[in-house]
Enzyme design. Structure first.
Site, PDB file in Angstrom:
ATOM      1  N   SER A  33       0.867  -1.151   0.050  1.00  0.00           N
ATOM      2  CA  SER A  33       0.172   0.272   0.048  1.00  0.00           C
ATOM      3  C   SER A  33       1.461   1.345  -0.064  1.00  0.00           C
ATOM      4  O   SER A  33       2.209   1.199  -0.504  1.00  0.00           O
ATOM      5  CB  SER A  33      -1.014   0.044   0.886  1.00  0.00           C
ATOM      6  OG  SER A  33      -2.042   1.017   0.801  1.00  0.00           O
ATOM      7  N   ASN A  34       0.480   1.913   0.192  1.00  0.00           N
ATOM      8  CA  ASN A  34       1.187   3.315  -0.272  1.00  0.00           C
ATOM      9  C   ASN A  34       1.041   4.187   1.930  1.00  0.00           C
ATOM     10  O   ASN A  34      -0.243   3.857   2.601  1.00  0.00           O
ATOM     11  CB  ASN A  34       1.478   4.709  -0.719  1.00  0.00           C
ATOM     12  CG  ASN A  34      -0.862   4.885  -1.411  1.00  0.00           C
ATOM     13  OD1 ASN A  34      -1.094   5.507  -0.791  1.00  0.00           O
ATOM     14  ND2 ASN A  34      -1.184   4.036  -2.758  1.00  0.00           N
ATOM     15  N   TYR A  35       1.406   6.054   1.916  1.00  0.00           N
ATOM     16  CA  TYR A  35       1.026   6.242   2.840  1.00  0.00           C
ATOM     17  C   TYR A  35      -0.744   6.734   2.929  1.00  0.00           C
ATOM     18  O   TYR A  35      -0.523   7.980   3.609  1.00  0.00           O
ATOM     19  CB  TYR A  35       2.175   7.342   2.874  1.00  0.00           C
ATOM     20  CG  TYR A  35       3.204   6.968   3.227  1.00  0.00           C
ATOM     21  CD1 TYR A  35       3.321   6.201   5.065  1.00  0.00           C
ATOM     22  CD2 TYR A  35       4.663   6.824   3.253  1.00  0.00           C
ATOM     23  CE1 TYR A  35       4.306   5.523   5.364  1.00  0.00           C
ATOM     24  CE2 TYR A  35       5.826   5.772   3.452  1.00  0.00           C
ATOM     25  CZ  TYR A  35       5.701   5.178   4.209  1.00  0.00           C
ATOM     26  OH  TYR A  35       6.660   4.950   4.727  1.00  0.00           O
ATOM     27  N   ALA A 100      -4.848   7.906  -3.609  1.00  0.00           N
ATOM     28  CA  ALA A 100      -3.607   7.054  -4.457  1.00  0.00           C
ATOM     29  C   ALA A 100      -3.367   5.825  -4.487  1.00  0.00           C
ATOM     30  O   ALA A 100      -3.741   4.976  -3.477  1.00  0.00           O
ATOM     31  CB  ALA A 100      -2.556   7.181  -2.623  1.00  0.00           C
TER      32      ALA A 100
END
Ligand code: CTP
Ligand code: CA
Length: 227
Positions: A33-35, A100
């Site tokens: 995943s991402n932030y 995102a």
């Protein structure tokens, strides 16, 4: 009443918003995943609702409460987000792609937990569909598509390239390396780039105030489908 006609409004409009990260499973206990915190997308949803719109929020996994009055659809992966967006696209006057989206996912999802058996591990990733690009390709003349871009360098160049490549009407770009403009912060410093070459940099503001100003600008400057 002339006064009320001059107020920016999204009354009668349907705004479709994506927010948060997507998560791409590797095995039953792990994912990529991402932030993304979802804060900017949730602020866009709240601001659209305040301006009178009917709002559908397609959200990846975040730890925020859905804004009151907003229809929220929870998804996990980019593929699920793609399907939820496409199901709701026909009704949308404005599409805001704040999410995102993970660019790649593991090619295969292991049915069982991957065991720590070797000294290194290579995972084959495959590209996810670009949801914004798909919308840009098939959207109607009367639909407005807004993308977001979080960059670390060459902000204007990257933003303008994405605006053109994805067929967006606007892109909202921010430099994540600048203090007060990152992923989990409550503030943001953004520049709006438009399809017709317009460029508008906002000062450092809370994300809800950024959202209000962007949507007010877009409501004032666009003719959308009449209801
Ligand atoms: N986006 C999307 N689907 C994807 C990837 C991105 O809809 N699979 C949307 C995002 O929601 C955002 C815009 O495209 O509105 C820009 O995302 P970004 O990640 O900056 O664009 P990419 O084309 O993936 O470029 P990069 O290589 O910089 O990640
Ligand atoms: Ca990307």
């Amino acid at each position: 009443n002339r006064f009320f006609q001059q107020e920016a409004s999204l009354k009668g409009k349907h705004v479709l918003i994506t927010a948060g990260p997507t998560i791409e499973p590797l095995d039953p206990v792990r994912y990529f995943s991402n932030y993304s915190s979802g804060k900017m997308g949730y602020a866009m949803a709240q601001a659209a609702y305040e301006l009178g719109a009917k709002v559908t929020l397609i959200s990846g996994p975040v730890s925020l409460d859905p804004p009151l009055g907003v229809q929220t659809v929870q998804v996990k992966s980019a593929q699920e987000m793609y399907e939820a967006v496409m199901q709701n696209l026909v009704h949308a006057d404005i599409v805001v792609k704040t999410a995102a989206v993970a660019d790649y996912r593991p090619e295969t999802i292991a049915k069982q937990k991957i065991k720590k058996e070797s000294d290194s591990l290579t995972i084959q990733m495959v590209k996810n569909q670009d949801i914004a690009w798909e919308i840009g390709k098939q959207k109607r003349e009367d639909q407005i598509l807004i993308g977001f871009a979080a960059e670390t360098d060459h902000l204007a160049d990257h933003a303008k390239e994405k605006l053109a490549r994805k067929g967006l009407d606007y892109i909202v770009a921010n430099d994540v390396t600048v203090a007060g403009a990152g992923f989990s912060t409550d503030t943001n410093i953004v520049t709006l780039y438009g399809r017709d070459g317009e460029e508008w940099t906002l000062p450092k503001l809370t994300k809800i105030e950024v959202a209000r100003r962007l949507l007010t600008y877009i409501a004032e400057n666009n003719k959308m489908r009449k209801r």
